[in-house]
Design a protein around this motif. Structure first.
Motif, PDB file in Angstrom:
ATOM      1  N   UNK A  19     -72.343  50.015 -67.311  1.00  0.00           N
ATOM      2  CA  UNK A  19     -72.709  50.520 -65.990  1.00  0.00           C
ATOM      3  C   UNK A  19     -73.196  49.412 -65.076  1.00  0.00           C
ATOM      4  N   UNK A  20     -74.139  48.596 -65.575  1.00  0.00           N
ATOM      5  CA  UNK A  20     -74.802  47.652 -64.676  1.00  0.00           C
ATOM      6  C   UNK A  20     -74.059  46.326 -64.538  1.00  0.00           C
ATOM      7  N   UNK A  21     -73.291  45.930 -65.561  1.00  0.00           N
ATOM      8  CA  UNK A  21     -72.618  44.635 -65.475  1.00  0.00           C
ATOM      9  C   UNK A  21     -71.122  44.803 -65.246  1.00  0.00           C
ATOM     10  N   UNK A  22     -70.472  45.623 -66.081  1.00  0.00           N
ATOM     11  CA  UNK A  22     -69.026  45.777 -65.954  1.00  0.00           C
ATOM     12  C   UNK A  22     -68.649  46.731 -64.822  1.00  0.00           C
ATOM     13  N   UNK A 142     -77.974  53.717 -69.905  1.00  0.00           N
ATOM     14  CA  UNK A 142     -77.926  53.624 -68.450  1.00  0.00           C
ATOM     15  C   UNK A 142     -77.960  55.007 -67.819  1.00  0.00           C
ATOM     16  N   UNK A 143     -77.166  55.935 -68.383  1.00  0.00           N
ATOM     17  CA  UNK A 143     -77.105  57.290 -67.834  1.00  0.00           C
ATOM     18  C   UNK A 143     -78.430  58.022 -68.000  1.00  0.00           C
ATOM     19  N   UNK A 144     -79.072  57.817 -69.164  1.00  0.00           N
ATOM     20  CA  UNK A 144     -80.339  58.507 -69.398  1.00  0.00           C
ATOM     21  C   UNK A 144     -81.410  57.990 -68.438  1.00  0.00           C
ATOM     22  N   UNK A 145     -81.455  56.651 -68.271  1.00  0.00           N
ATOM     23  CA  UNK A 145     -82.454  56.083 -67.361  1.00  0.00           C
ATOM     24  C   UNK A 145     -82.220  56.588 -65.940  1.00  0.00           C
ATOM     25  N   UNK A 146     -80.951  56.540 -65.486  1.00  0.00           N
ATOM     26  CA  UNK A 146     -80.636  57.004 -64.137  1.00  0.00           C
ATOM     27  C   UNK A 146     -80.989  58.490 -63.992  1.00  0.00           C
ATOM     28  N   UNK A 147     -80.644  59.282 -65.017  1.00  0.00           N
ATOM     29  CA  UNK A 147     -80.951  60.713 -64.983  1.00  0.00           C
ATOM     30  C   UNK A 147     -82.449  60.950 -64.932  1.00  0.00           C
ATOM     31  N   UNK A 148     -83.184  60.143 -65.713  1.00  0.00           N
ATOM     32  CA  UNK A 148     -84.640  60.287 -65.769  1.00  0.00           C
ATOM     33  C   UNK A 148     -85.264  59.996 -64.401  1.00  0.00           C
ATOM     34  N   UNK A 149     -84.825  58.877 -63.791  1.00  0.00           N
ATOM     35  CA  UNK A 149     -85.364  58.508 -62.473  1.00  0.00           C
ATOM     36  C   UNK A 149     -85.081  59.605 -61.456  1.00  0.00           C
ATOM     37  N   UNK A 150     -83.822  60.092 -61.462  1.00  0.00           N
ATOM     38  CA  UNK A 150     -83.463  61.123 -60.482  1.00  0.00           C
ATOM     39  C   UNK A 150     -84.205  62.422 -60.738  1.00  0.00           C
ATOM     40  N   UNK A 151     -84.430  62.729 -62.042  1.00  0.00           N
ATOM     41  CA  UNK A 151     -85.117  63.979 -62.355  1.00  0.00           C
ATOM     42  C   UNK A 151     -86.576  63.908 -61.919  1.00  0.00           C
TER      43      UNK A 151
END
Lengths: 196, 200
Positions: A19-22, A142-151
């Motif tokens: 997610x963050x590099x590629x 990456x998805x969990x962190x992004x989901x956590x922040x948005x939640x």
């Protein structure tokens, strides 16, 4: 160019984080991360397909004529996605309903085809499986962190547990929040984790 | 009237890129120049409309009567992949100038999830426009929906490419360079498009 088994596994976590590099597979990343649990399930679903298709493709790669290798890979991937659809419909119908369209869309997730092309077609079964697991975990994280922040920002809770009073800022659960959060997370990633 | 509602809804209210996140990779990938963004939009427009027509017919007259709906994913992606190849060959023969313009984008479209996404949505989801009751789209509506959706994709892409060309000229902090600042810009663009919500 031989890499140790360990580095094949760990490179997906930070150095080649999908997610963050590629910057691969952005559609499901943005669309399904309305909450930490949704992000986590999407990550695991993608990892399931990624590991199995990586292994299958590393086995068939040497028998596949070069001209038709992309269609062959896509059929292999689509087969595992259909399998995943069956499994999820049977055992986790709620999650299947929430993620909806993005489960069949794993077929066109560039991470899966990308790893098939860049790694699995040139390496053995074990290495390909490790690569799939590593990249899969990187994607899931990456998805969990992004989901956590948005939640947390969007509904004031984390993994369904209420943290903050009130309803949170709805915009973060909706489309603009997805882009903004991912953008800022990428900035933080570049600042602190990426090595030049 | 119904068609007009579909068009407005697909282009502005439920913009495929800014509200549904389909086709983000090529969106970020090719939108750094206005000319490539226009080329990509044209190619996507062409393929989405054609692919939706073919997959709709395939689904209605082959998969559903035979009870093989579970094969949708595999069948659709194969149809799209071969369609893209065919379009490429035909275009090369008939209109070399158009091929020059769209050529390099065509292979990328197979893995553009907007194409598969619209094709699957049209045959599995119920749509409601305006005050109408939710219903499955018929062939005509599907085509109009697919075409309008791709116009919406093109609109978002061209708007964003315009912004991004300006962005490239500005100093941004190092960690923001490239994709992060682009994503933040799309976020603001998406916020602007949220203003259309409730329109249809």
């Amino acid at each position: 160019m031989t890499m140790s088994k360990f580095s094949i596994f760990t490179k997906g976590l930070v150095k080649e984080n999908p997610t963050f590099v590629l910057l691969l597979g952005l559609c499901p990343t943005l669309a399904t991360t309305t909450s930490a649990v949704n992000g986590l399930s999407m990550g695991l679903a993608t990892m399931f397909v990624l590991v199995l298709s990586n292994m299958a493709i590393s086995l068939v790669a040497s028998y596949t004529p070069d001209k038709v290798h992309i269609p062959v890979y896509i059929v292999v991937i689509a087969t595992f996605v259909t399998l995943l659809q069956f499994l999820m419909q049977a055992y986790t119908p709620d999650i299947y309903a929430t993620l909806g369209l993005f489960i069949p869309l794993i077929v066109v997730n560039c991470i899966v085809l990308g790893r098939a092309e860049a790694f699995a077609s040139k390496n053995g079964v074990l290495d390909s499986a490790l690569d799939g697991i590593g990249i899969g975990i990187g994607f899931t994280l990456a998805l969990t962190v992004l989901g956590l922040v948005r939640e947390i920002l969007g509904s004031g809770s984390a993994f369904g547990w209420k943290l903050l009073p009130g309803d949170g800022m709805l915009a973060f659960v909706m489309a603009p929040g997805a882009f903004l959060c991912l953008g800022y997370l990428m900035v933080l990633f570049n600042k602190f984790l990426k090595k030049e | 009237m119904e068609y007009l509602l579909i068009i407005v809804s697909a282009i502005f209210v439920n913009n495929i890129m800014l509200a549904q996140f389909l086709g983000t990779c090529p969106f970020i990938g090719v939108s750094s120049k206005l000319s490539t963004a226009t080329g990509m939009s044209g190619a996507v427009c062409f393929v989405i409309t054609l692919a939706t027509l073919v997959t709709y017919l395939l689904n209605t007259y082959l998969l559903v009567p035979l009870g093989l709906e579970f094969l949708q994913t595999i069948a659709f992606i194969l149809v799209i992949a071969s369609l893209v190849q065919m379009v490429e060959i035909v275009l090369k023969k008939i209109s070399p100038s158009l091929y020059q313009a769209l050529g390099i984008f065509l292979p990328l479209i197979t893995t553009n999830c907007a194409v598969l996404g619209v094709a699957i949505n049209v045959v599995t989801k119920e749509f409601s426009f305006g005050s109408g009751v939710p219903h499955m789209l018929n062939l005509g509506e599907s085509i109009v929906y697919a075409f309008a959706t791709s116009l919406g994709y093109g609109l978002a892409m061209v708007l964003f490419a315009g912004l991004r060309e300006h962005l490239a000229l500005n100093e941004v902090p190092k960690a923001f360079k490239g994709v992060p600042i682009a994503l933040i810009t799309v976020g603001i663009l998406a916020m602007a498009f949220m203003g259309f919500q409730g329109l249809v």
